[in-house]
Design a protein around this motif. Structure first.
Motif, PDB file in Angstrom:
ATOM      1  N   ALA A  16      -0.407  -1.146  -8.239  1.00  0.00           N
ATOM      2  CA  ALA A  16      -0.494  -1.027  -6.778  1.00  0.00           C
ATOM      3  C   ALA A  16       0.271  -2.148  -6.110  1.00  0.00           C
ATOM      4  O   ALA A  16       0.955  -1.930  -5.091  1.00  0.00           O
ATOM      5  N   ARG A  17       0.169  -3.339  -6.650  1.00  0.00           N
ATOM      6  CA  ARG A  17       0.864  -4.482  -6.056  1.00  0.00           C
ATOM      7  C   ARG A  17       2.378  -4.287  -6.126  1.00  0.00           C
ATOM      8  O   ARG A  17       3.104  -4.569  -5.161  1.00  0.00           O
ATOM      9  N   ASP A  18       2.865  -3.777  -7.255  1.00  0.00           N
ATOM     10  CA  ASP A  18       4.306  -3.546  -7.407  1.00  0.00           C
ATOM     11  C   ASP A  18       4.792  -2.489  -6.423  1.00  0.00           C
ATOM     12  O   ASP A  18       5.835  -2.670  -5.769  1.00  0.00           O
ATOM     13  N   LEU A  19       4.059  -1.396  -6.296  1.00  0.00           N
ATOM     14  CA  LEU A  19       4.447  -0.353  -5.350  1.00  0.00           C
ATOM     15  C   LEU A  19       4.464  -0.891  -3.925  1.00  0.00           C
ATOM     16  O   LEU A  19       5.392  -0.604  -3.150  1.00  0.00           O
ATOM     17  N   ASN A  20       3.457  -1.663  -3.563  1.00  0.00           N
ATOM     18  CA  ASN A  20       3.376  -2.210  -2.210  1.00  0.00           C
ATOM     19  C   ASN A  20       4.545  -3.146  -1.930  1.00  0.00           C
ATOM     20  O   ASN A  20       5.139  -3.118  -0.835  1.00  0.00           O
ATOM     21  N   GLU A  21       4.890  -3.975  -2.927  1.00  0.00           N
ATOM     22  CA  GLU A  21       5.990  -4.927  -2.729  1.00  0.00           C
ATOM     23  C   GLU A  21       7.323  -4.194  -2.603  1.00  0.00           C
ATOM     24  O   GLU A  21       8.180  -4.584  -1.795  1.00  0.00           O
ATOM     25  N   ARG A  22       7.509  -3.133  -3.359  1.00  0.00           N
ATOM     26  CA  ARG A  22       8.752  -2.358  -3.256  1.00  0.00           C
ATOM     27  C   ARG A  22       8.872  -1.683  -1.898  1.00  0.00           C
ATOM     28  O   ARG A  22       9.957  -1.638  -1.304  1.00  0.00           O
ATOM     29  N   ILE A  23       7.757  -1.168  -1.385  1.00  0.00           N
ATOM     30  CA  ILE A  23       7.780  -0.534  -0.062  1.00  0.00           C
ATOM     31  C   ILE A  23       8.085  -1.561   1.014  1.00  0.00           C
ATOM     32  O   ILE A  23       8.913  -1.334   1.914  1.00  0.00           O
ATOM     33  N   ARG A  24       7.440  -2.724   0.916  1.00  0.00           N
ATOM     34  CA  ARG A  24       7.657  -3.786   1.923  1.00  0.00           C
ATOM     35  C   ARG A  24       9.078  -4.336   1.862  1.00  0.00           C
ATOM     36  O   ARG A  24       9.601  -4.817   2.871  1.00  0.00           O
ATOM     37  N   ALA A  25       9.689  -4.251   0.673  1.00  0.00           N
ATOM     38  CA  ALA A  25      11.058  -4.750   0.530  1.00  0.00           C
ATOM     39  C   ALA A  25      12.094  -3.758   1.046  1.00  0.00           C
ATOM     40  O   ALA A  25      13.289  -4.057   1.056  1.00  0.00           O
ATOM     41  N   GLY A  26      11.652  -2.562   1.426  1.00  0.00           N
ATOM     42  CA  GLY A  26      12.561  -1.608   2.035  1.00  0.00           C
ATOM     43  C   GLY A  26      13.039  -0.504   1.120  1.00  0.00           C
ATOM     44  O   GLY A  26      14.026   0.178   1.446  1.00  0.00           O
ATOM     45  N   ALA A  27      12.368  -0.305  -0.024  1.00  0.00           N
ATOM     46  CA  ALA A  27      12.763   0.776  -0.921  1.00  0.00           C
ATOM     47  C   ALA A  27      12.718   2.113  -0.185  1.00  0.00           C
ATOM     48  O   ALA A  27      11.788   2.394   0.574  1.00  0.00           O
ATOM     49  N   GLN A  28      13.751   2.950  -0.431  1.00  0.00           N
ATOM     50  CA  GLN A  28      13.899   4.193   0.333  1.00  0.00           C
ATOM     51  C   GLN A  28      13.272   5.406  -0.340  1.00  0.00           C
ATOM     52  O   GLN A  28      13.271   6.491   0.231  1.00  0.00           O
TER      53      GLN A  28
END
Length: 239
Positions: A134-146
């Motif tokens: 969950a933490r990895d997914l959240n960080e990728r979303i916050r980093a702007g992953a499309q």
């Protein structure tokens, strides 16, 4: 005249009903109808009774007054009979069952324990802290992953984790509290609750039960609210 029925008691119940009036816009005195070793507590009615606030309150007050003196078999709001004879017949036909239920409920009151996840943000922070995925997914979303699937995947993971944690917590709370009850039953919780537990608590265990519930409420972290209701007529344990 039709009757509104509040409860069934043993014939030896004190029935302190002087001055007590019942449900309806033109309340009649609350009285008893006897048959053998049993009594029904009733009042005359001449209208259809709907679950209005006043009548719900009157119903509850009659039961609480009766409970203060001795065991009662409470009936849910809205139980009617066509007259005294109908009530007497019901008492006579079910004498053994009613006496057994009164004996089972004797010396007890019902308590409800409900638990709600009051702080969802705190629970989300815990999940992100504890779950690398969950933490990895959240960080990728916050980093702007499309990738449009990332928020959906994260939402499903979090929802699954929330359900698992709440189910586990509810099970633990039930196991911690049921030793204080003569009987217990769990009801399907209504959102936002994740626990809806009813306990039939003997009077001589009430203080221990209340202390245990208060201690659990203090120990639980994560923004969980406890709601305790009781003592109540033992509706959940009338069979």
């Amino acid at each position: 005249m039709a009757l509104y029925v509040y409860a069934i008691t043993g014939k030896d119940h004190p029935h302190r009903l002087d001055g007590v009036t019942g449900v309806g816009s033109h309340p009649s005195p609350v009285r008893t109808v006897a048959a053998g070793p049993l009594c029904a507590v009733v009042s005359d009615i001449s209208e259809e009774i709907r679950p209005k606030r006043r009548d719900l309150q009157v119903h509850q007050e009659v039961l609480e007054s009766l409970m203060a003196d001795a065991v009662v078999l409470p009936l849910q709001f809205g139980y009617f009979a066509s007259g005294d004879q109908t009530v007497q017949q019901a008492l006579e036909e079910n004498t053994d069952s009613y006496i057994a239920t009164l004996a089972r409920l004797d010396g007890c009151a019902e308590y409800h324990v409900r638990a709600t996840q009051a702080d969802e943000d705190e629970l989300l922070r815990q999940i992100l802290q504890d779950s690398p995925e969950a933490r990895d997914l959240n960080e990728r979303i916050r980093a702007g992953a499309q990738d449009p699937q990332l928020p959906l995947t994260l939402g499903e993971l979090v929802a699954r984790e929330v359900q698992e944690r709440q189910d586990s917590l509810a099970a633990g709370l039930v196991q911690a509290l049921i030793p204080y009850g003569r009987e217990h039953t769990t009801h399907p919780p209504s959102s936002p609750d994740f626990l809806n537990l009813s306990l039939l608590v003997p009077h001589d265990r009430t203080e221990d039960f209340l202390a245990a519930e208060a201690s659990l409420a203090q120990q639980i972290e994560g923004g969980v609210d406890f709601r305790l209701t009781g003592p109540l007529p033992p509706y959940s344990f009338v069979q």
